[in-house]
Design an enzyme around this catalytic site. Structure first.
Site, short mmCIF file in Angstrom:
data_model
loop_
_atom_site.label_atom_id
_atom_site.label_comp_id
_atom_site.label_asym_id
_atom_site.label_seq_id
_atom_site.Cartn_x
_atom_site.Cartn_y
_atom_site.Cartn_z
N CYS A 30 0.80 -1.07 -0.10
CA CYS A 30 0.02 -0.08 0.03
C CYS A 30 0.85 1.21 -0.02
O CYS A 30 1.56 1.53 1.08
CB CYS A 30 -0.89 0.22 1.36
SG CYS A 30 -1.85 1.40 1.76
N CYS A 33 0.26 3.65 2.79
CA CYS A 33 0.58 3.12 4.02
C CYS A 33 2.11 3.22 4.22
O CYS A 33 2.55 3.76 5.20
CB CYS A 33 0.29 1.50 4.14
SG CYS A 33 -1.29 1.22 3.92
#
Length: 124
Positions: A30, A33
């Site tokens: 991600c 993230c």
């Protein structure tokens, strides 16, 4: 304090054993993230009295499901074992600091009493 990895085995005990616990639900693939990770890590160093947990949603799929994670990153905040904040999306450093200040200032018991009073009002 640095961040700590949380699993299904220690999630609940961590959340209930500490006054304030922040939890970042993330995955290695991600992009947002990965962008949020250094912001979160710095905040953990700046606030050693708070537990900064991380849950790898790939490794802990059952835990992510139980937490109803539908988008990552998702940040949750617990105070006195009560979930007081949950929001998907990577926060900028200033917003994370505001969240930390708000959680510190929150009177959980008063908030729970107000929520119960509101539920009673809605039933009437």
């Amino acid at each position: 304090m640095t961040t700590r990895d949380l699993t299904a085995a220690d999630f609940e005990s961590t959340v209930t054993a500490h006054e304030i616990v922040l939890v970042d639900f993330w995955a290695s693939w991600c992009g947002p993230c990965r962008q949020f990770a250094p912001v979160y890590e710095k905040a953990s160093a700046d606030h050693p009295d708070i537990v900064f947990g991380k849950v790898d949603t790939e490794a802990e799929q059952a835990l992510a499901g139980a937490a109803q994670i539908t988008s990552i990153p998702t940040l949750m905040a617990f105070k006195d074992g009560v979930l007081v904040f949950s929001q998907p999306g990577a926060l900028p450093a200033a917003a994370l600091e505001e969240l930390i200040a708000s959680v510190r200032a929150l009177d959980v018991e008063a908030a729970l009493r107000a929520a119960e009073a509101e539920r009673e009002r809605m039933r009437a």
